[in-house]
Design an enzyme around this catalytic site. Structure first.
Site, PDB file in Angstrom:
ATOM      1  N   LYS A  59       0.821  -1.212   0.000  1.00  0.00           N
ATOM      2  CA  LYS A  59       0.000   0.000   0.000  1.00  0.00           C
ATOM      3  C   LYS A  59       0.864   1.275   0.000  1.00  0.00           C
ATOM      4  O   LYS A  59       2.081   1.214   0.212  1.00  0.00           O
ATOM      5  CB  LYS A  59      -0.921  -0.032   1.222  1.00  0.00           C
ATOM      6  CG  LYS A  59      -1.908  -1.215   1.241  1.00  0.00           C
ATOM      7  CD  LYS A  59      -2.956  -0.970   2.328  1.00  0.00           C
ATOM      8  CE  LYS A  59      -3.589  -2.227   2.850  1.00  0.00           C
ATOM      9  NZ  LYS A  59      -4.543  -1.949   3.937  1.00  0.00           N
ATOM     10  N   GLU A  98     -10.420 -10.542  -6.342  1.00  0.00           N
ATOM     11  CA  GLU A  98      -9.446  -9.442  -6.323  1.00  0.00           C
ATOM     12  C   GLU A  98      -8.404  -9.592  -7.439  1.00  0.00           C
ATOM     13  O   GLU A  98      -7.980  -8.595  -8.027  1.00  0.00           O
ATOM     14  CB  GLU A  98      -8.772  -9.399  -4.944  1.00  0.00           C
ATOM     15  CG  GLU A  98      -9.762  -9.016  -3.840  1.00  0.00           C
ATOM     16  CD  GLU A  98      -9.211  -9.208  -2.426  1.00  0.00           C
ATOM     17  OE1 GLU A  98      -8.047  -9.637  -2.281  1.00  0.00           O
ATOM     18  OE2 GLU A  98      -9.952  -8.911  -1.469  1.00  0.00           O
ATOM     19  N   HIS A 123      -2.055  -5.408   1.964  1.00  0.00           N
ATOM     20  CA  HIS A 123      -3.350  -6.082   1.858  1.00  0.00           C
ATOM     21  C   HIS A 123      -3.085  -7.530   1.487  1.00  0.00           C
ATOM     22  O   HIS A 123      -2.142  -7.822   0.757  1.00  0.00           O
ATOM     23  CB  HIS A 123      -4.201  -5.425   0.759  1.00  0.00           C
ATOM     24  CG  HIS A 123      -5.397  -6.256   0.388  1.00  0.00           C
ATOM     25  ND1 HIS A 123      -6.579  -6.200   1.091  1.00  0.00           N
ATOM     26  CD2 HIS A 123      -5.585  -7.198  -0.577  1.00  0.00           C
ATOM     27  CE1 HIS A 123      -7.438  -7.064   0.560  1.00  0.00           C
ATOM     28  NE2 HIS A 123      -6.859  -7.677  -0.450  1.00  0.00           N
ATOM     29  N   ASN A 161      -1.598   0.388   7.410  1.00  0.00           N
ATOM     30  CA  ASN A 161      -1.077  -0.927   7.810  1.00  0.00           C
ATOM     31  C   ASN A 161      -0.327  -1.676   6.702  1.00  0.00           C
ATOM     32  O   ASN A 161      -0.209  -2.892   6.731  1.00  0.00           O
ATOM     33  CB  ASN A 161      -2.187  -1.767   8.445  1.00  0.00           C
ATOM     34  CG  ASN A 161      -3.304  -2.089   7.485  1.00  0.00           C
ATOM     35  OD1 ASN A 161      -3.244  -1.711   6.311  1.00  0.00           O
ATOM     36  ND2 ASN A 161      -4.313  -2.794   7.962  1.00  0.00           N
ATOM     37  N   TYR A 217     -12.566  -2.590  -2.397  1.00  0.00           N
ATOM     38  CA  TYR A 217     -12.984  -2.499  -0.996  1.00  0.00           C
ATOM     39  C   TYR A 217     -14.510  -2.447  -0.852  1.00  0.00           C
ATOM     40  O   TYR A 217     -15.017  -1.954   0.169  1.00  0.00           O
ATOM     41  CB  TYR A 217     -12.336  -1.275  -0.331  1.00  0.00           C
ATOM     42  CG  TYR A 217     -10.880  -1.494   0.074  1.00  0.00           C
ATOM     43  CD1 TYR A 217     -10.504  -2.566   0.889  1.00  0.00           C
ATOM     44  CD2 TYR A 217      -9.889  -0.605  -0.338  1.00  0.00           C
ATOM     45  CE1 TYR A 217      -9.179  -2.766   1.264  1.00  0.00           C
ATOM     46  CE2 TYR A 217      -8.557  -0.798   0.051  1.00  0.00           C
ATOM     47  CZ  TYR A 217      -8.210  -1.876   0.853  1.00  0.00           C
ATOM     48  OH  TYR A 217      -6.899  -2.066   1.242  1.00  0.00           O
TER      49      TYR A 217
HETATM   50  P1  DAT Z   1      -7.616  -6.555   6.369  1.00  0.00           P
HETATM   51  O1  DAT Z   1      -6.832  -5.549   5.553  1.00  0.00           O
HETATM   52  O2  DAT Z   1      -6.794  -7.106   7.505  1.00  0.00           O
HETATM   53  O3  DAT Z   1      -8.256  -7.619   5.541  1.00  0.00           O
HETATM   54  P2  DAT Z   1     -10.267  -5.374   6.624  1.00  0.00           P
HETATM   55  O4  DAT Z   1     -10.607  -6.073   5.354  1.00  0.00           O
HETATM   56  O5  DAT Z   1     -11.182  -5.544   7.771  1.00  0.00           O
HETATM   57  O6  DAT Z   1      -8.786  -5.749   7.111  1.00  0.00           O
HETATM   58  O7  DAT Z   1     -10.153  -3.804   6.336  1.00  0.00           O
HETATM   59  C1  DAT Z   1      -9.564  -3.335   5.157  1.00  0.00           C
HETATM   60  C2  DAT Z   1      -8.672  -2.166   5.496  1.00  0.00           C
HETATM   61  O8  DAT Z   1      -9.476  -1.090   5.981  1.00  0.00           O
HETATM   62  C3  DAT Z   1      -7.667  -2.433   6.619  1.00  0.00           C
HETATM   63  O9  DAT Z   1      -6.486  -3.025   6.146  1.00  0.00           O
HETATM   64  C4  DAT Z   1      -7.431  -1.063   7.153  1.00  0.00           C
HETATM   65  C5  DAT Z   1      -8.775  -0.365   6.983  1.00  0.00           C
HETATM   66  N1  DAT Z   1      -9.553  -0.428   8.230  1.00  0.00           N
HETATM   67  C6  DAT Z   1     -10.191  -1.494   8.749  1.00  0.00           C
HETATM   68  N2  DAT Z   1     -10.796  -1.205   9.904  1.00  0.00           N
HETATM   69  C7  DAT Z   1     -10.533   0.115  10.118  1.00  0.00           C
HETATM   70  C8  DAT Z   1     -10.863   1.036  11.147  1.00  0.00           C
HETATM   71  N3  DAT Z   1     -11.611   0.667  12.194  1.00  0.00           N
HETATM   72  N4  DAT Z   1     -10.404   2.309  11.035  1.00  0.00           N
HETATM   73  C9  DAT Z   1      -9.651   2.693   9.995  1.00  0.00           C
HETATM   74  N5  DAT Z   1      -9.297   1.878   8.979  1.00  0.00           N
HETATM   75  C10 DAT Z   1      -9.726   0.603   9.042  1.00  0.00           C
HETATM   76 MG    MG Z   2      -9.784  -7.520   4.169  1.00  0.00          MG
END
Ligand code: DAT
Ligand code: MG
Length: 151
Positions: free
Chosen positions: A11, A128, A117, A114, A51
């Site tokens: 990212k 994806e 992905h 973070n 997303y």
């Molecule tokens: P992952 O990337 O571990 O699959 P996810 O699919 O739940 O996690 O969320 C996608 C991304 O969205 C994640 O990498 C970071 C962002 N994200 C998730 N929860 C968040 C939150 N509570 N506040 C801010 N960003 C968030």
């Molecule tokens: Mg995810």
């Protein structure tokens, strides 16, 4: 033990901090093999598609803005249980909850920054990969060659 493919993204924060090589190396040295790799800038449509499951959540707009903010690397990794293996190498979504030794724990603090992905299931991986490698014929690795054996 299934041979799988998964999509990873390096990212914008990781790209801007010069961590792309380090991150790819962690997947590579685990034994996951690259079968697709591209550098690209994600546009809003692509971000919303990728997303889509998060549409309507409070962080969605920020997430789209972030992922479209600079070039990223998209990769397809292949290997035994590649989906779970890549998620394990990445660590938990929130860097402060990720295990030490994972990418997200070692290089980050903020859930919104973070670094990586990784697809969360084989169905997500298929969806994806179709977004990021549309129309591309990805190669595969020959597996009928024995690995070296140390005796
Ligand atoms: P992952 O990337 O571990 O699959 P996810 O699919 O739940 O996690 O969320 C996608 C991304 O969205 C994640 O990498 C970071 C962002 N994200 C998730 N929860 C968040 C939150 N509570 N506040 C801010 N960003 C968030
Ligand atoms: Mg995810």
């Amino acid at each position: 033990m299934a041979l799988e493919r998964t999509l990873i993204l390096i990212k914008p924060d990781a790209m801007q901090r010069g961590l792309a090589g380090e991150i790819l190396a962690r997947f590579e040295r685990r034994g996951l093999r690259m079968v697709g790799l591209r550098l690209l800038k994600v546009d809003r449509d692509m971000a919303r598609q990728h997303y889509g499951e998060h549409e309507g959540k409070p962080f969605f707009n920020g997430l789209v803005k972030y992922i479209t903010s600079s070039p990223i690397i998209a990769g397809v990794l292949e290997g035994t249980n590649a989906v779970a293996a890549a998620r394990q190498i990445m660590g938990a979504t929130r860097p402060t909850e990720a295990a030490p030794g994972t990418i997200r724990a070692d290089f980050g603090l903020e859930v919104g920054r973070n670094l990586v992905h990784g697809s969360d299931s084989t169905a997500s991986a298929r969806r994806e990969i179709a977004i990021f490698f549309a129309g591309e014929r990805l190669p595969t690795w020959k597996r009928d060659v024995d690995p070296w054996v140390f005796e």
